[in-house]
Design a protein around this motif. Structure first.
Motif, PDB file in Angstrom:
ATOM      1  N   MET A   1      15.913   7.144 -12.747  1.00 51.31           N
ATOM      2  CA  MET A   1      16.533   7.573 -11.497  1.00 51.31           C
ATOM      3  C   MET A   1      17.422   6.508 -10.858  1.00 51.31           C
ATOM      4  O   MET A   1      18.262   6.829 -10.013  1.00 51.31           O
ATOM      5  CB  MET A   1      15.452   7.959 -10.472  1.00 51.31           C
ATOM      6  N   ILE A   2      17.215   5.247 -11.247  1.00 49.83           N
ATOM      7  CA  ILE A   2      17.894   4.157 -10.557  1.00 49.83           C
ATOM      8  C   ILE A   2      18.156   3.037 -11.556  1.00 49.83           C
ATOM      9  O   ILE A   2      17.570   3.001 -12.641  1.00 49.83           O
ATOM     10  CB  ILE A   2      17.033   3.647  -9.369  1.00 49.83           C
ATOM     11  N   ALA A   3      19.017   2.113 -11.190  1.00 52.57           N
ATOM     12  CA  ALA A   3      19.272   0.958 -12.052  1.00 52.57           C
ATOM     13  C   ALA A   3      17.988   0.198 -12.317  1.00 52.57           C
ATOM     14  O   ALA A   3      17.163   0.003 -11.420  1.00 52.57           O
ATOM     15  CB  ALA A   3      20.305   0.044 -11.390  1.00 52.57           C
ATOM     16  N   ALA A   4      17.824  -0.242 -13.552  1.00 51.57           N
ATOM     17  CA  ALA A   4      16.590  -0.929 -13.943  1.00 51.57           C
ATOM     18  C   ALA A   4      16.329  -2.166 -13.099  1.00 51.57           C
ATOM     19  O   ALA A   4      15.176  -2.500 -12.823  1.00 51.57           O
ATOM     20  CB  ALA A   4      16.656  -1.299 -15.424  1.00 51.57           C
ATOM     21  N   ALA A   5      17.393  -2.844 -12.653  1.00 54.22           N
ATOM     22  CA  ALA A   5      17.216  -4.059 -11.862  1.00 54.22           C
ATOM     23  C   ALA A   5      16.431  -3.788 -10.588  1.00 54.22           C
ATOM     24  O   ALA A   5      15.550  -4.555 -10.205  1.00 54.22           O
ATOM     25  CB  ALA A   5      18.579  -4.659 -11.519  1.00 54.22           C
ATOM     26  N   TYR A   6      16.729  -2.687  -9.913  1.00 48.83           N
ATOM     27  CA  TYR A   6      16.016  -2.349  -8.685  1.00 48.83           C
ATOM     28  C   TYR A   6      14.549  -2.033  -8.979  1.00 48.83           C
ATOM     29  O   TYR A   6      13.648  -2.448  -8.255  1.00 48.83           O
ATOM     30  CB  TYR A   6      16.677  -1.157  -8.001  1.00 48.83           C
ATOM     31  N   MET A   7      14.319  -1.289 -10.055  1.00 51.59           N
ATOM     32  CA  MET A   7      12.950  -0.906 -10.392  1.00 51.59           C
ATOM     33  C   MET A   7      12.102  -2.130 -10.742  1.00 51.59           C
ATOM     34  O   MET A   7      10.973  -2.279 -10.285  1.00 51.59           O
ATOM     35  CB  MET A   7      12.985   0.080 -11.579  1.00 51.59           C
ATOM     36  N   VAL A   8      12.662  -3.041 -11.550  1.00 56.06           N
ATOM     37  CA  VAL A   8      11.928  -4.240 -11.958  1.00 56.06           C
ATOM     38  C   VAL A   8      11.596  -5.101 -10.751  1.00 56.06           C
ATOM     39  O   VAL A   8      10.510  -5.679 -10.656  1.00 56.06           O
ATOM     40  CB  VAL A   8      12.743  -5.038 -12.995  1.00 56.06           C
ATOM     41  N   THR A   9      12.509  -5.198  -9.816  1.00 58.52           N
ATOM     42  CA  THR A   9      12.257  -5.986  -8.609  1.00 58.52           C
ATOM     43  C   THR A   9      11.043  -5.465  -7.847  1.00 58.52           C
ATOM     44  O   THR A   9      10.165  -6.238  -7.446  1.00 58.52           O
ATOM     45  CB  THR A   9      13.486  -5.939  -7.672  1.00 58.52           C
ATOM     46  N   ILE A  10      10.973  -4.169  -7.651  1.00 63.73           N
ATOM     47  CA  ILE A  10       9.839  -3.597  -6.928  1.00 63.73           C
ATOM     48  C   ILE A  10       8.549  -3.786  -7.713  1.00 63.73           C
ATOM     49  O   ILE A  10       7.494  -4.078  -7.134  1.00 63.73           O
ATOM     50  CB  ILE A  10      10.077  -2.099  -6.647  1.00 63.73           C
ATOM     51  N   LYS A  11       8.614  -3.677  -9.040  1.00 65.11           N
ATOM     52  CA  LYS A  11       7.396  -3.809  -9.840  1.00 65.11           C
ATOM     53  C   LYS A  11       6.837  -5.224  -9.799  1.00 65.11           C
ATOM     54  O   LYS A  11       5.646  -5.424 -10.072  1.00 65.11           O
ATOM     55  CB  LYS A  11       7.661  -3.385 -11.282  1.00 65.11           C
ATOM     56  N   ARG A  12       7.652  -6.223  -9.488  1.00 68.89           N
ATOM     57  CA  ARG A  12       7.134  -7.587  -9.361  1.00 68.89           C
ATOM     58  C   ARG A  12       6.115  -7.700  -8.234  1.00 68.89           C
ATOM     59  O   ARG A  12       5.379  -8.675  -8.160  1.00 68.89           O
ATOM     60  CB  ARG A  12       8.273  -8.564  -9.110  1.00 68.89           C
ATOM     61  N   LEU A  13       6.067  -6.696  -7.350  1.00 66.81           N
ATOM     62  CA  LEU A  13       5.064  -6.702  -6.279  1.00 66.81           C
ATOM     63  C   LEU A  13       3.654  -6.537  -6.828  1.00 66.81           C
ATOM     64  O   LEU A  13       2.682  -6.666  -6.083  1.00 66.81           O
ATOM     65  CB  LEU A  13       5.366  -5.591  -5.272  1.00 66.81           C
TER      66      LEU A  13
END
Length: 288
Positions: free
Chosen positions: A237-249
């Motif tokens: 649904m979104i660029a992988a960069a945004y998703m990976v950033t949130i998953k670092r939480l």
């Protein structure tokens, strides 16, 4: 906004599964503890493959699968061994180093370059690793660095982050040559049986042991399956960069689990270090 919810759910599920395994399966060997979620998630992944339409597989899919599958399996086993050996709050946050290694592997395999902003992100991640062990500063300014080396789970998780730096690039190849769900579901469907066969032959695990508590095992498998689902749906649904950033939480969730479920001490330093590492990872993937 749905991509953000799914990404955050993926981070939460990743940390929750690690805490779940440490809580209910820490009496087993690290090999057995690491095998359980993949063993029980495998049937769910196979079932998903059966009900979904298979996409056309482009050139490069099977060569990518040939090296991503075993390398991912190794990374996952070492991941859970790190969780087994050391407190969650001193292991999971080091996954924040993954974007640093992705920069290296991306440059090697995809020709990607980093800029000054990316360098700042790298320095923040390294600084976060220092702050994570700041309670060791009473032994000198190099105390936290020595603590990272001395704590087996932390050092091992750094290796895992490096392996994830490779497999994340390989995973992108699988998605590009199939679809957002097909490639990952096929890989995770195969990893469970692969672990069971290889580690049983090597006498590292006992099938009787990993099937002794089927309800708890199914719980770990469901958590992993949901993480796989949320992760890949979010990326679609979104660029992988945004998703990976949130998953670092996931590192922050793990610090909280470590404090409230396992009584980890020095939580303020570890939480501060995790936040700095997460900020560095965000800068790397979004602005680097």
């Amino acid at each position: 906004m749905l991509w953000f919810i799914l990404s955050l759910a993926s981070a939460f599920l990743m940390a929750t599964n690690a805490a779940f395994l440490k809580r209910f399966f820490s009496d087993l060997s690290p090999w057995e503890m690491g095998t359980i979620p993949f063993f029980y998630a495998s049937p769910l992944c196979f079932a998903t493959l059966l009900i979904m339409d298979a996409p056309p597989l482009l050139d490069g899919f099977f060569p990518a699968m040939a090296w991503v599958l075993p390398l991912s399996g190794l990374a996952f086993l070492l991941h859970f061994r790190a969780v087994y050996l050391s407190p969650l709050s001193l292991t999971m946050p080091f996954l924040g180093f993954t974007p640093v290694f992705v920069i290296v592997t991306g440059n090697m395999l995809l020709g990607e370059q980093i800029n000054t902003t990316g360098t700042v992100g790298i320095l923040l991640v390294v600084a976060g690793g220092y702050v994570l062990n700041l309670d060791s500063a009473k032994y000198g300014l190099l105390g936290p660095i020595r603590a990272i080396i001395r704590e087996p789970g932390s050092a091992l998780m750094l290796l895992v982050a490096a392996l994830y730096g490779l497999t994340s690039v390989g995973g992108k190849m699988l998605i590009l040559t199939s679809s957002a769900l097909f490639g990952p579901m096929l890989m995770f469907a195969l990893i469970g049986p692969m672990f069971a066969v290889i580690l049983t032959i090597a006498r590292k695990i006992s099938l009787r042991t990993i099937t002794r508590r089927p309800l708890l095992g199914m719980g770990a498998g469901v958590l992993l399956f949901l993480e796989i689902l949320c992760h890949n749906l979010a990326i679609s649904m979104i660029a992988a960069a945004y998703m990976v950033t949130i998953k670092r939480l996931a590192g922050i969730f793990s610090v909280l689990y470590g404090r409230y479920l396992f009584g980890d001490r020095d939580i303020l330093f570890r939480l501060a270090g995790t936040l700095i590492m997460t900020a560095g990872a965000a800068i790397i993937v979004l602005l680097g």
